[in-house]
Design a protein around this motif. Structure first.
Motif, PDB file in Angstrom:
ATOM      1  N   GLN A 118       0.830  -1.210   0.000  1.00 27.26           N
ATOM      2  CA  GLN A 118       0.000   0.000   0.000  1.00 27.26           C
ATOM      3  C   GLN A 118       0.863   1.258   0.000  1.00 27.26           C
ATOM      4  OE1 GLN A 118      -2.641  -0.393   3.343  1.00 27.26           O
ATOM      5  NE2 GLN A 118      -3.992  -1.831   2.296  1.00 27.26           N
ATOM      6  N   GLN A 119       1.935   1.256   0.804  1.00 25.46           N
ATOM      7  CA  GLN A 119       2.829   2.413   0.850  1.00 25.46           C
ATOM      8  C   GLN A 119       3.520   2.625  -0.491  1.00 25.46           C
ATOM      9  OE1 GLN A 119       5.344   1.434   4.177  1.00 25.46           O
ATOM     10  NE2 GLN A 119       3.936   2.302   5.685  1.00 25.46           N
ATOM     11  N   GLN A 120       3.952   1.542  -1.109  1.00 25.95           N
ATOM     12  CA  GLN A 120       4.593   1.642  -2.417  1.00 25.95           C
ATOM     13  C   GLN A 120       3.610   2.172  -3.459  1.00 25.95           C
ATOM     14  OE1 GLN A 120       6.093  -2.309  -3.100  1.00 25.95           O
ATOM     15  NE2 GLN A 120       7.923  -1.980  -1.863  1.00 25.95           N
ATOM     16  N   HIS A 121       2.376   1.715  -3.401  1.00 26.97           N
ATOM     17  CA  HIS A 121       1.353   2.180  -4.330  1.00 26.97           C
ATOM     18  C   HIS A 121       1.116   3.681  -4.149  1.00 26.97           C
ATOM     19  CE1 HIS A 121      -2.162   2.121  -6.897  1.00 26.97           C
ATOM     20  NE2 HIS A 121      -2.853   2.713  -5.933  1.00 26.97           N
ATOM     21  N   GLN A 122       1.053   4.127  -2.895  1.00 24.57           N
ATOM     22  CA  GLN A 122       0.855   5.554  -2.636  1.00 24.57           C
ATOM     23  C   GLN A 122       2.033   6.377  -3.152  1.00 24.57           C
ATOM     24  OE1 GLN A 122       0.236   5.623   1.603  1.00 24.57           O
ATOM     25  NE2 GLN A 122      -1.972   5.237   1.443  1.00 24.57           N
ATOM     26  N   GLN A 123       3.248   5.872  -2.954  1.00 24.39           N
ATOM     27  CA  GLN A 123       4.432   6.578  -3.434  1.00 24.39           C
ATOM     28  C   GLN A 123       4.435   6.664  -4.960  1.00 24.39           C
ATOM     29  OE1 GLN A 123       7.494   4.259  -1.577  1.00 24.39           O
ATOM     30  NE2 GLN A 123       7.460   5.447   0.324  1.00 24.39           N
ATOM     31  N   LEU A 124       4.063   5.570  -5.627  1.00 25.16           N
ATOM     32  CA  LEU A 124       3.998   5.582  -7.086  1.00 25.16           C
ATOM     33  C   LEU A 124       2.923   6.551  -7.579  1.00 25.16           C
ATOM     34  CD1 LEU A 124       4.477   1.813  -7.996  1.00 25.16           C
ATOM     35  CD2 LEU A 124       6.034   3.706  -8.497  1.00 25.16           C
ATOM     36  N   SER A 125       1.799   6.575  -6.900  1.00 23.45           N
ATOM     37  CA  SER A 125       0.728   7.504  -7.276  1.00 23.45           C
ATOM     38  C   SER A 125       1.201   8.940  -7.147  1.00 23.45           C
ATOM     39  CB  SER A 125      -0.507   7.278  -6.396  1.00 23.45           C
ATOM     40  OG  SER A 125      -1.053   6.014  -6.631  1.00 23.45           O
ATOM     41  N   GLN A 126       1.927   9.245  -6.078  1.00 23.38           N
ATOM     42  CA  GLN A 126       2.449  10.599  -5.892  1.00 23.38           C
ATOM     43  C   GLN A 126       3.469  10.953  -6.974  1.00 23.38           C
ATOM     44  OE1 GLN A 126       3.921  10.430  -1.874  1.00 23.38           O
ATOM     45  NE2 GLN A 126       1.893  10.805  -0.965  1.00 23.38           N
ATOM     46  N   LEU A 127       4.335   9.996  -7.311  1.00 20.62           N
ATOM     47  CA  LEU A 127       5.316  10.242  -8.367  1.00 20.62           C
ATOM     48  C   LEU A 127       4.640  10.462  -9.713  1.00 20.62           C
ATOM     49  CD1 LEU A 127       8.116   7.664  -7.467  1.00 20.62           C
ATOM     50  CD2 LEU A 127       8.250  10.156  -7.328  1.00 20.62           C
ATOM     51  N   ASN A 128       3.616   9.673 -10.010  1.00 29.58           N
ATOM     52  CA  ASN A 128       2.882   9.852 -11.266  1.00 29.58           C
ATOM     53  C   ASN A 128       2.195  11.202 -11.317  1.00 29.58           C
ATOM     54  OD1 ASN A 128       3.579   7.413 -12.473  1.00 29.58           O
ATOM     55  ND2 ASN A 128       1.877   6.315 -11.523  1.00 29.58           N
ATOM     56  N   LEU A 129       1.673  11.661 -10.181  1.00 35.83           N
ATOM     57  CA  LEU A 129       1.028  12.978 -10.124  1.00 35.83           C
ATOM     58  C   LEU A 129       2.052  14.080 -10.369  1.00 35.83           C
ATOM     59  CD1 LEU A 129      -1.627  14.474  -9.584  1.00 35.83           C
ATOM     60  CD2 LEU A 129      -1.019  14.482  -7.158  1.00 35.83           C
ATOM     61  N   ILE A 130       3.217  13.967  -9.757  1.00 34.70           N
ATOM     62  CA  ILE A 130       4.287  14.947  -9.972  1.00 34.70           C
ATOM     63  C   ILE A 130       4.733  14.946 -11.428  1.00 34.70           C
ATOM     64  CG2 ILE A 130       6.701  15.469  -9.434  1.00 34.70           C
ATOM     65  CD1 ILE A 130       6.105  14.419  -6.567  1.00 34.70           C
TER      66      ILE A 130
END
Length: 135
Positions: A118-130
């Motif tokens: 879940q943490q990795q998914h959230q980090q990837l989502s944040q990177l994709n948003l950036i």
């Protein structure tokens, strides 16, 4: 002053106590063997299958989809380290988990891995948003 009358569970839950630190090398080897046996997918499937109670080899094969020789080999290994016990009932041999703590252990590991994913998914989502905002 440390309380030497703590139960094993209390020692494990006490973050300042490390039960393994006081174990002999041969006892630590047994701990390592226990974890080695649980580090194989087919054996984890068998352990999971036995969560509902004792089963014979035929029932384990039906639930897991593993072959008879494979199941027998893995059950032997699980029995050698004390994860399962075998009981003769008539012509059938039934296997069951020796101590249900193994399910708690598996649940702790699975929950921890789920949280990591879940943490990795959230980090990837944040990177994709950036990344999306910079395009």
């Amino acid at each position: 002053m440390k309380n030497s009358s703590l139960t094993i569970e209390e020692k494990v839950n006490n973050s300042q106590e490390c039960l393994m630190a006081s174990m002999s090398p041969s006892a630590l080897s047994m701990v390592a063997d226990f974890f080695k046996v649980l580090s194989e997918v087919s054996r984890l499937n068998i352990v999971c299958c036995l969560r509902g109670g004792a089963k014979n080899v035929t029932e384990i094969i039906e639930v897991t989809g593993l072959g008879q020789a494979n199941v027998s080999k893995h059950l032997k290994m699980l029995a050698q380290v004390g994860v399962v016990t075998r009981t003769q009932r008539g012509i059938n041999v039934y296997y069951e988990i020796t101590n249900p703590f193994v399910f708690q252990l598996c649940d702790v590991v699975c929950n921890s891995i789920s949280m990591q994913i879940q943490q990795q998914h959230q980090q990837l989502s944040q990177l994709n948003l950036i990344k999306k905002n910079h395009l």
